[in-house]
Motif scaffolding. Structure first.
Motif, PDB file in Angstrom:
ATOM      1  N   GLU A  53      29.071  15.877 -26.296  1.00 42.81           N
ATOM      2  CA  GLU A  53      28.736  14.553 -24.916  1.00 42.81           C
ATOM      3  C   GLU A  53      27.446  15.093 -24.726  1.00 42.81           C
ATOM      4  OE1 GLU A  53      30.274  11.941 -25.245  1.00 42.81           O
ATOM      5  OE2 GLU A  53      31.971  12.641 -27.280  1.00 42.81           O
ATOM      6  N   ARG A  54      27.367  16.049 -23.762  1.00 45.96           N
ATOM      7  CA  ARG A  54      25.958  16.487 -23.156  1.00 45.96           C
ATOM      8  C   ARG A  54      24.833  16.149 -24.350  1.00 45.96           C
ATOM      9  NH1 ARG A  54      28.521  20.654 -20.269  1.00 45.96           N
ATOM     10  NH2 ARG A  54      28.031  21.886 -21.661  1.00 45.96           N
ATOM     11  N   ALA A  55      24.527  16.753 -25.534  1.00 50.09           N
ATOM     12  CA  ALA A  55      24.331  16.622 -26.556  1.00 50.09           C
ATOM     13  C   ALA A  55      23.077  15.379 -27.180  1.00 50.09           C
ATOM     14  CB  ALA A  55      24.219  17.622 -27.748  1.00 50.09           C
ATOM     15  N   ARG A  56      25.482  13.989 -26.652  1.00 53.17           N
ATOM     16  CA  ARG A  56      24.679  13.014 -27.906  1.00 53.17           C
ATOM     17  C   ARG A  56      23.465  12.050 -26.613  1.00 53.17           C
ATOM     18  NH1 ARG A  56      30.532  12.260 -29.500  1.00 53.17           N
ATOM     19  NH2 ARG A  56      30.011  13.052 -31.660  1.00 53.17           N
ATOM     20  N   ALA A  57      24.381  12.346 -25.084  1.00 48.61           N
ATOM     21  CA  ALA A  57      23.331  11.786 -23.765  1.00 48.61           C
ATOM     22  C   ALA A  57      21.983  12.050 -24.100  1.00 48.61           C
ATOM     23  CB  ALA A  57      24.277  12.314 -22.541  1.00 48.61           C
ATOM     24  N   LEU A  58      21.750  13.444 -24.334  1.00 51.72           N
ATOM     25  CA  LEU A  58      20.609  14.022 -24.366  1.00 51.72           C
ATOM     26  C   LEU A  58      19.668  13.882 -25.445  1.00 51.72           C
ATOM     27  CD1 LEU A  58      20.537  18.117 -23.139  1.00 51.72           C
ATOM     28  CD2 LEU A  58      19.971  15.800 -21.441  1.00 51.72           C
ATOM     29  N   ALA A  59      20.961  13.324 -26.730  1.00 52.95           N
ATOM     30  CA  ALA A  59      19.717  12.583 -28.072  1.00 52.95           C
ATOM     31  C   ALA A  59      19.339  11.009 -27.952  1.00 52.95           C
ATOM     32  CB  ALA A  59      20.635  12.943 -28.784  1.00 52.95           C
ATOM     33  N   ALA A  60      20.218  10.332 -27.396  1.00 55.71           N
ATOM     34  CA  ALA A  60      20.371   9.349 -26.621  1.00 55.71           C
ATOM     35  C   ALA A  60      19.415   9.130 -25.686  1.00 55.71           C
ATOM     36  CB  ALA A  60      21.357   9.298 -26.170  1.00 55.71           C
ATOM     37  N   GLU A  61      18.289  10.244 -25.098  1.00 56.75           N
ATOM     38  CA  GLU A  61      17.642   9.625 -24.127  1.00 56.75           C
ATOM     39  C   GLU A  61      16.297   9.850 -25.162  1.00 56.75           C
ATOM     40  OE1 GLU A  61      17.807  12.837 -20.703  1.00 56.75           O
ATOM     41  OE2 GLU A  61      19.802  11.860 -20.201  1.00 56.75           O
ATOM     42  N   VAL A  62      16.271  10.650 -25.564  1.00 61.26           N
ATOM     43  CA  VAL A  62      14.216  11.119 -26.634  1.00 61.26           C
ATOM     44  C   VAL A  62      15.179  10.215 -28.112  1.00 61.26           C
ATOM     45  CG1 VAL A  62      14.525  12.568 -25.718  1.00 61.26           C
ATOM     46  CG2 VAL A  62      15.483  12.467 -27.764  1.00 61.26           C
ATOM     47  N   GLY A  63      16.088   9.023 -28.184  1.00 66.16           N
ATOM     48  CA  GLY A  63      15.414   8.098 -29.557  1.00 66.16           C
ATOM     49  C   GLY A  63      16.673   8.829 -30.183  1.00 66.16           C
ATOM     50  N   GLY A  64      18.152   9.281 -30.117  1.00 69.72           N
ATOM     51  CA  GLY A  64      18.897   9.879 -31.003  1.00 69.72           C
ATOM     52  C   GLY A  64      18.534  11.096 -31.314  1.00 69.72           C
ATOM     53  N   PHE A  65      19.443  11.474 -32.490  1.00 70.00           N
ATOM     54  CA  PHE A  65      19.430  12.708 -32.856  1.00 70.00           C
ATOM     55  C   PHE A  65      18.106  13.070 -34.108  1.00 70.00           C
ATOM     56  CE2 PHE A  65      23.972  13.490 -31.940  1.00 70.00           C
ATOM     57  CZ  PHE A  65      23.424  15.137 -30.859  1.00 70.00           C
ATOM     58  N   ASP A  66      18.221  11.928 -34.636  1.00 70.98           N
ATOM     59  CA  ASP A  66      16.776  11.961 -35.925  1.00 70.98           C
ATOM     60  C   ASP A  66      15.317  12.438 -34.985  1.00 70.98           C
ATOM     61  OD1 ASP A  66      18.771  11.740 -38.505  1.00 70.98           O
ATOM     62  OD2 ASP A  66      18.002   9.518 -37.502  1.00 70.98           O
ATOM     63  N   ASP A  67      15.163  11.755 -33.982  1.00 72.40           N
ATOM     64  CA  ASP A  67      14.114  12.454 -33.346  1.00 72.40           C
ATOM     65  C   ASP A  67      13.483  13.200 -32.488  1.00 72.40           C
ATOM     66  OD1 ASP A  67      13.002  10.077 -33.848  1.00 72.40           O
ATOM     67  OD2 ASP A  67      13.710   8.574 -32.248  1.00 72.40           O
TER      68      ASP A  67
END
Length: 86
Positions: A53-67
């Motif tokens: 959940e922390r990883a998803r939240a951090l990824a969402a801050e930068v535009g998603g896992f692709d970024d």
């Protein structure tokens, strides 16, 4: 700190607790604390879920896992030579 009183504890349970405490080099009170702490500690699954959940939240801050993955260099130079192969 809180205090807990356990009433009507079976004598056999108390005896096994006393032996377990002695085996672990603790007082009965310390043994009970250790047992209670272990019982309420988050499970491995809960810790992994929280990390995800922390990883998803951090990824969402930068535009998603692709970024996030776009900034990881390719592994073209692997396997690298081990310093022990020399």
């Amino acid at each position: 700190m809180a205090t807990i009183t356990v009433r009507d504890l079976d004598d056999e349970v108390r005896s096994r607790l006393r032996v377990r405490a002695a085996e672990n080099g603790r007082s009965m009170e310390a043994e009970v604390r250790a047992i209670l702490e272990a019982a309420v500690r988050p499970s491995r699954t809960e810790r992994r879920r929280a990390g995800l959940e922390r990883a998803r939240a951090l990824a969402a801050e930068v535009g998603g896992f692709d970024d996030v993955f776009a900034n990881i260099p390719p592994r073209a130079d692997y396997p690298r030579e081990s310093p022990f192969d020399r």
